[in-house]
Design an enzyme around this catalytic site. Structure first.
Site, PDB file in Angstrom:
ATOM      1  N   ASP A   1      38.536  42.241  52.567  1.00 42.99           N
ATOM      2  CA  ASP A   1      39.968  41.817  52.936  1.00 42.99           C
ATOM      3  C   ASP A   1      39.993  42.267  54.331  1.00 42.99           C
ATOM      4  O   ASP A   1      39.785  43.292  55.100  1.00 42.99           O
ATOM      5  CB  ASP A   1      40.992  42.790  52.692  1.00 42.99           C
ATOM      6  CG  ASP A   1      42.476  42.437  52.944  1.00 42.99           C
ATOM      7  OD1 ASP A   1      42.755  41.329  53.242  1.00 42.99           O
ATOM      8  OD2 ASP A   1      43.153  43.231  53.329  1.00 42.99           O
TER       9      ASP A   1
ATOM     10  N   ASP B   1      46.859  40.586  47.583  1.00 41.17           N
ATOM     11  CA  ASP B   1      46.809  39.405  48.235  1.00 41.17           C
ATOM     12  C   ASP B   1      47.397  38.282  47.574  1.00 41.17           C
ATOM     13  O   ASP B   1      48.152  37.409  47.887  1.00 41.17           O
ATOM     14  CB  ASP B   1      45.310  39.126  48.830  1.00 41.17           C
ATOM     15  CG  ASP B   1      45.014  39.919  49.910  1.00 41.17           C
ATOM     16  OD1 ASP B   1      45.571  40.551  50.430  1.00 41.17           O
ATOM     17  OD2 ASP B   1      43.939  39.705  50.599  1.00 41.17           O
TER      18      ASP B   1
ATOM     19  N   THR C   1      43.778  36.750  56.359  1.00 38.83           N
ATOM     20  CA  THR C   1      43.544  37.871  57.545  1.00 38.83           C
ATOM     21  C   THR C   1      42.279  37.830  58.355  1.00 38.83           C
ATOM     22  O   THR C   1      42.266  37.795  59.662  1.00 38.83           O
ATOM     23  CB  THR C   1      43.679  39.315  57.235  1.00 38.83           C
ATOM     24  OG1 THR C   1      42.538  39.347  55.910  1.00 38.83           O
ATOM     25  CG2 THR C   1      45.028  39.681  56.628  1.00 38.83           C
ATOM     26  N   THR C   2      41.269  37.277  57.604  1.00 34.67           N
ATOM     27  CA  THR C   2      39.931  37.087  58.109  1.00 34.67           C
ATOM     28  C   THR C   2      40.158  35.732  58.893  1.00 34.67           C
ATOM     29  O   THR C   2      39.518  35.684  59.936  1.00 34.67           O
ATOM     30  CB  THR C   2      38.885  36.941  57.259  1.00 34.67           C
ATOM     31  OG1 THR C   2      38.944  38.130  56.184  1.00 34.67           O
ATOM     32  CG2 THR C   2      37.531  36.594  57.759  1.00 34.67           C
TER      33      THR C   2
END
Lengths: 544, 564
Positions: free
Chosen positions: B64, B394, B97-98
């Site tokens: 994550d 997530d 998020t990445t």
């Protein structure tokens, strides 16, 4: 004390460890140099295309901003002369809330030009008198430049408000000024009291919530509290509010006391009476018609239990200021002690609800009805530093509104005014007879700093722009300024870029004052800083 | 000496670092790219995990982006912005998020050559903002709404979104299994969606397939006193009493004191204490509740008392669990046992205590208001379950957002390619520098499919070219083509059910652009020395109030302290 040197002169007079600087070279020029350095830092932030600065303050907090007031505030300026500039910037920030950068940059430019004059051989006092004449004349000219018909304005006319506010917001958040000034204008107009001069900046609040983007920013007629409701009731509509500043709990004595129990019955009844007392109090509140209890301090578990039982929503607002604003929003009177409130003391809200915005739970208090004087701008942005910067832009906009409530006169923006001032002041200087002619001319020249910086920050050719501006102004087009989008000179009244007269007035005045103050100094004596017991002996001064 | 007496101009406090100009900007960009390189390889279904070993010695294995960025402990001020946007993406949408970090870094990377060539950053910023606006409009246009479908259909659509998210995680192998579970959980909490109403409980042991969803609440058996064994462990339609008081023999109030003049009264006081607790217990029983839970302790006296009357009790239940039970069963937590009315009692269909792994769990299922769900996760190692929990979080967030906004776009890099194409096309209509900038923005967007290929070991250039060809088809039929992670070719992501909620992409592009613009707009960094209080007194005395630069010895010492 050094062994090879005997103290003499002023050194003998003062306590060891002091610093003493005097003369033109040592004091005046050094002071000017320091101020120049400070203004070079802020200068690149001037105007819509100004760059941001990343300032990490002594607490390791990161600021990314182009707001000069914030920059100099966090810079921890140490040089005494430069501090005068900082103070001038702060004065501007407090008086108007905008234009701090102009103050500092202009003062820096004035001093830089003064340096040239000093090198030419002028005495600082002549420069000062020239500069004083310059600023007086500037103010006269500034009066003449005021746009006709702008003396009166309707502060509730959104279009007029936006046109005056846009330039100020644009200098902070270029490219986003349309969205922002729209929001700010709406917010300000909503809370504007009957007499606009009483407009209170504090009534426009900003709530910063990470996540989303600028397009998600909204206005809430009321307040946004960054906390959850205490109990399980999370939404109430059209209800009365009771506010208790002292907390909702069983009253305890401040003095440490012990309850003495003498018999078994007393022990058994002890808890019961307490319970009954709380229930009675909460019931009294519920009976008064209130549906929401707001507490300024802790909410006791027992009290909360009964609030739930009587279906009262419980909010906790620990900040005194926030509580006061809440009272203003709802029209409630804060009661000190938990007791039955009078109907007059109850406030009213259209709705209170707990909502999740960007993963944060916030309580939104809405009150559309009249009497509400608080409005909140909800800002969204992806990082804290962006939000902080947006907040500063909003602050500037709101301050701008306050300023225009007091004085709505406007002058053309985007360097049009500065060039006109420079041109007329130069003409004026030729008529002066004394040596201060030079100083006035330099004062006029200093105005060029603004268009020059604006052009430079936008990546345009500064010299070319200034010369074409002069040409336009000389031919009578006094409202021509720089159009930064296209990089050409245009009539600002067509583009609707206006600055407030008061902002410019104070910025220039403070700058000139600060410059004169710095110039007036010819000697610096710094006493040995009072230190704690563990100080190093002041090295350097008299060693070697 | 004379030179010494000349004060240097020290404008700022000693120890202040300033750096300015183009070099500063380039170095900021480099720092951001370096940070992005760390998370780069975690993108996509074939992304690798990172093992982060922090200074406290705890180990985290994660895929994550936000978790990794948080744990990296970045100090560079510009790079910190990337951490911030990762966090903001995490809180706003929960996933991507990445992507957001990668995009921001790529925007900056594309901007670097321009900055080096002397383009004014403000020009870049303006173009980037325009491009961002256009991109978002395009996403909105391309997004497919799932509104108005039947519940069943919606569920399967949401499961697809959840599966796309989960496919890039450690538990990707079981994505269908978990996707279904997540969707069920989110649907069951209904419209009043409060994230903390979905509990995730971790029990080491077993395998992932043993994880299960409880349509209600489950929590680990709390510490119990003697007499617990005699309590019944299963009820059908029990009434549940939730308390926030101690059921134990204890002093009534801290500030109460008993003074007796007559020793014979002593026994009566002792009796009174017993009476108080018995009275409380009796009231609990009178209420008709069969299950008694308390946030505070339930002592052995109470445990045995309840056991005798066939009542189940559990003390020291965690606050959030108790809140969930309250929400699920429709009860309210009571702070007193007086005046317990039926209204405040909760109920559920089945209450039972079950063995899960080597733990015992109290499970409330079939709750009437049903606004809660609990996922019990099973798995091998602790780190594994931790990561699984993050992945589920997530997925839950994604499903919630999809439910709220109900538009989806094609994943697998398809949407990025399509925006990229659209922006390139748009750029051609612009005269001026802006054309170049928007083009490079478009190019930066391609980083997503490229990285997907790289991480999967495909030839990125080859795949990208195929994709570009598909997307350039004038008919627009290739608009949904993305990287096919299974074959190494390209495939219609939409038809293959690789879906993402549109809001994820919109927020990611927005945040990444804002961050990139912020970094680009900085031309000077000023770092003040740390506050004196933080540095201890010695440094303070070396630094404190020194105006001029004469204090050489003091300065040297001050520096030394700061570098601790």
């Amino acid at each position: 004390m050094g062994f090879s040197m005997q103290p003499y002169g002023i050194q003998a007079m003062l306590k060891e460890g002091h610093k003493h600087l005097s003369g033109l070279d040592e004091a005046v020029l050094k002071n000017i140099d320091a101020c120049k350095q400070l203004s070079t830092i802020t200068r690149t932030s001037l105007g819509p295309n100004g760059m941001n600065k990343m300032v990490i303050n002594h607490l390791d907090k990161l600021f990314v901003t182009n707001d000069a007031a914030t920059i100099v505030n966090e810079l921890e300026v140490q040089h005494p002369a430069a501090k005068i500039l900082v103070l001038a910037g702060k004065a501007q920030q407090e008086e108007i809330g905008d234009g701090a950068n102009l103050t500092i940059s202009f003062a820096g430019e004035l001093l830089q030009n003064a340096e040239e004059l000093i090198r030419m051989g002028l005495h600082p006092s002549e420069i000062i008198s020239g500069y004083s004449k310059g600023i007086n004349k500037t103010i006269e000219i500034l009066d003449e430049l005021v746009e006709k018909g702008s003396e009166t304005m309707d502060v509730r006319n959104k279009e007029q408000v936006i046109s005056r506010m846009k330039a100020a917001v644009a200098s902070k958040q270029f490219g986003q000024e349309d969205i922002l000034s729209n929001l700010i204008a709406d917010a300000c107009m909503q809370v504007c009291p009957k007499n606009p001069a009483n407009f209170n900046v504090d009534n426009v609040r900003v709530a910063k919530l990470v996540g989303g983007g600028l397009h998600d920013c909204t206005i809430v007629r009321g307040m946004v509290l960054k906390s959850d409701a205490v109990g399980t009731i999370k939404r109430v509509e059209k209800a009365k509010v009771a506010v208790f500043a002292g907390g909702v709990d069983t009253s305890a004595t401040e003095t440490k006391g012990t309850v003495l129990i003498h018999s078994a019955e007393q022990l058994e009844n002890y808890a019961k009476t307490e319970e009954a007392k709380v229930e009675e109090l909460i019931k009294a509140v519920a009976d008064s018609g209130a549906k929401i209890i707001v507490s300024g301090a802790a909410v006791g578990e027992m009290a909360l239990h009964f609030c739930e039982r009587y279906k009262l929503m419980v909010l906790k607002i620990s900040s005194k200021f926030e509580l006061r604003r809440f009272c203003r929003t709802t029209g409630a009177v804060a009661l000190l002690k938990l007791s039955q409130p009078n109907t007059d003391d109850l406030g009213y809200v259209d709705s209170i609800s707990v909502e999740e915005i960007g993963g944060v739970r916030v309580t939104i208090v809405k009150n559309e009805e009249g009497g509400n004087s608080v409005c909140t701008v909800v800002l969204r942005g992806s990082t804290d530093s962006i939000l902080d910067d947006l907040e500063r832009a909003v602050d500037d906009g709101v301050n701008n509104y306050k300023a225009m409530c007091r004085d709505s006169r406007i002058i053309p923006g985007a360097a049009a005014t500065e060039i006109e001032l420079a041109r007329r002041l130069k003409e004026f200087s030729f008529k002066e007879t004394g040596l201060d002619q030079y100083a006035i001319a330099k004062f006029a020249e200093s105005f060029e700093m603004v268009p020059k910086t604006l052009a430079e920050n936008a990546g345009l050719n500064a010299m070319e722009i200034i010369s074409s501006l002069y040409a336009e102004h000389a031919s009578g087009n006094t409202k021509v300024g720089i159009d930064l989008d296209e990089g050409v000179c245009k009539d600002m009244s067509n583009l609707n870029i206006w600055d407030l007269y008061v902002t410019k007035f104070f910025a220039l005045k403070y700058a000139a004052d600060a410059a004169c103050t710095v110039l007036r100094v010819d000697q610096i004596i710094m006493a040995k800083p009072a230190g704690g017991p563990k100080r190093d002996p002041p090295a350097g001064m008299d060693e070697d | 000496m004379a030179a010494m007496l000349q004060p240097q101009i020290i404008l700022l406090k000693e120890g202040t670092d300033t750096s300015q100009g183009k070099a500063q900007l380039v170095s900021n960009i480099n720092a951001c790219t370096a940070v992005a390189d760390v998370v780069r390889t975690t993108l996509g279904p074939r992304g690798m995990d990172k093992l982060i070993h922090d200074d406290k010695g705890s180990v985290t294995i994660s895929n994550d982006g936000a978790t990794i960025m948080k744990l990296l402990d970045i100090v560079h001020p510009a790079a910190k912005i990337l951490v911030d946007i990762a966090k903001s993406q995490d809180s706003e949408v929960g996933d991507g998020t990445t992507t957001v970090v990668l995009l921001a870094a790529e925007f900056l990377k594309e901007a670097k050559p321009f900055v080096e060539d002397g383009v004014h950053p403000q020009n870049l910023i303006r173009s980037y903002r325009t491009a961002c606006y256009l991109a978002i409009e395009k996403i909105k246009e391309l997004a497919v709404s799932i509104e108005g479908k039947s519940m069943e259909e919606k569920k399967s659509l949401l499961a697809k979104c959840a599966a796309t998210t989960l496919s890039s995680k450690l538990i990707g192998g079981e994505k269908e299994f978990f996707a279904q579970m997540v969707v069920d959980a989110v649907i069951s909490i209904g419209n009043d969606d409060r994230l903390n109403m979905i509990g995730i409980k971790k029990v080491p042991g077993g395998n992932m397939r043993d994880s299960f969803l409880v349509n209600g609440v489950a929590f680990k058996k709390t510490f119990s006193y003697a007499g617990f064994e005699q309590q019944p462990k299963k009820f059908l339609n029990p009434k549940i009493l939730l308390l926030n008081i101690e059921l134990e023999l204890k002093s009534e109030k801290e500030n109460a004191e008993i003074r007796l003049s007559d020793p014979s009264q002593y026994q009566s006081i002792v009796d009174a204490e017993w009476n108080i607790i018995y009275e409380k217990l009796d009231k609990c029983v009178q209420s008709g509740a069969k299950v008694v839970l308390s946030r505070l302790a339930i002592g052995d006296l109470a445990t045995q008392y309840f056991a005798d009357r066939d009542i189940f009790c559990a003390g020291r239940v965690a606050e959030e669990d108790l809140q969930r039970v309250a929400a699920a069963t429709g009860g309210t937590v009571q702070t007193t046992v007086n005046n317990i009315i039926d209204e405040v009692l909760g109920t559920c269909e089945i209450f039972e205590e079950k063995q899960v792994g080597n733990e015992r769990f109290n499970i409330f299922s079939g709750c009437p208001s049903g606004r809660t769900a609990t996922i019990v996760l099973r798995g091998g190692a602790d780190q594994f379950i931790e990561e699984a929990e993050r992945s589920l979080h997530d997925a839950i967030m994604i499903v919630r957002r999809a439910l709220k906004n109900s538009t989806v776009v094609a994943g697998g890099g398809a949407i990025d390619m399509e925006i990229s194409r659209y922006l390139r096309q748009h750029a051609r209509t612009i005269a001026g520098k802006s054309q170049l900038f928007i083009n490079s923005y478009a190019k930066a967007l391609e980083v997503i499919p490229r990285q997907l290929c790289d991480n999967a070991g495909f030839d990125a250039t080859d795949v990208l070219n195929k994709l570009r060809q598909k997307h350039a088809l004038p008919s627009g039929e290739g608009a949904a083509f993305g990287v096919d992670i299974n074959t190494g070719g390209i495939a219609d992501s939409f038809a293959n059910f690789v879906w993402e909620p549109a809001v994820v992409k919109i927020n990611a592009i927005n945040a990444a652009t804002e961050a990139a613009c912020l970094v680009l707009s900085v031309d000077e960094t000023v770092k003040n020395p740390k506050s004196e209080s933080a540095q201890g007194e010695a440094a303070a005395s070396a630094l404190g109030g020194r105006g001029g630069g004469a204090a050489f010895r003091g300065r040297g010492r001050g520096r030394g302290m700061r570098r601790r």
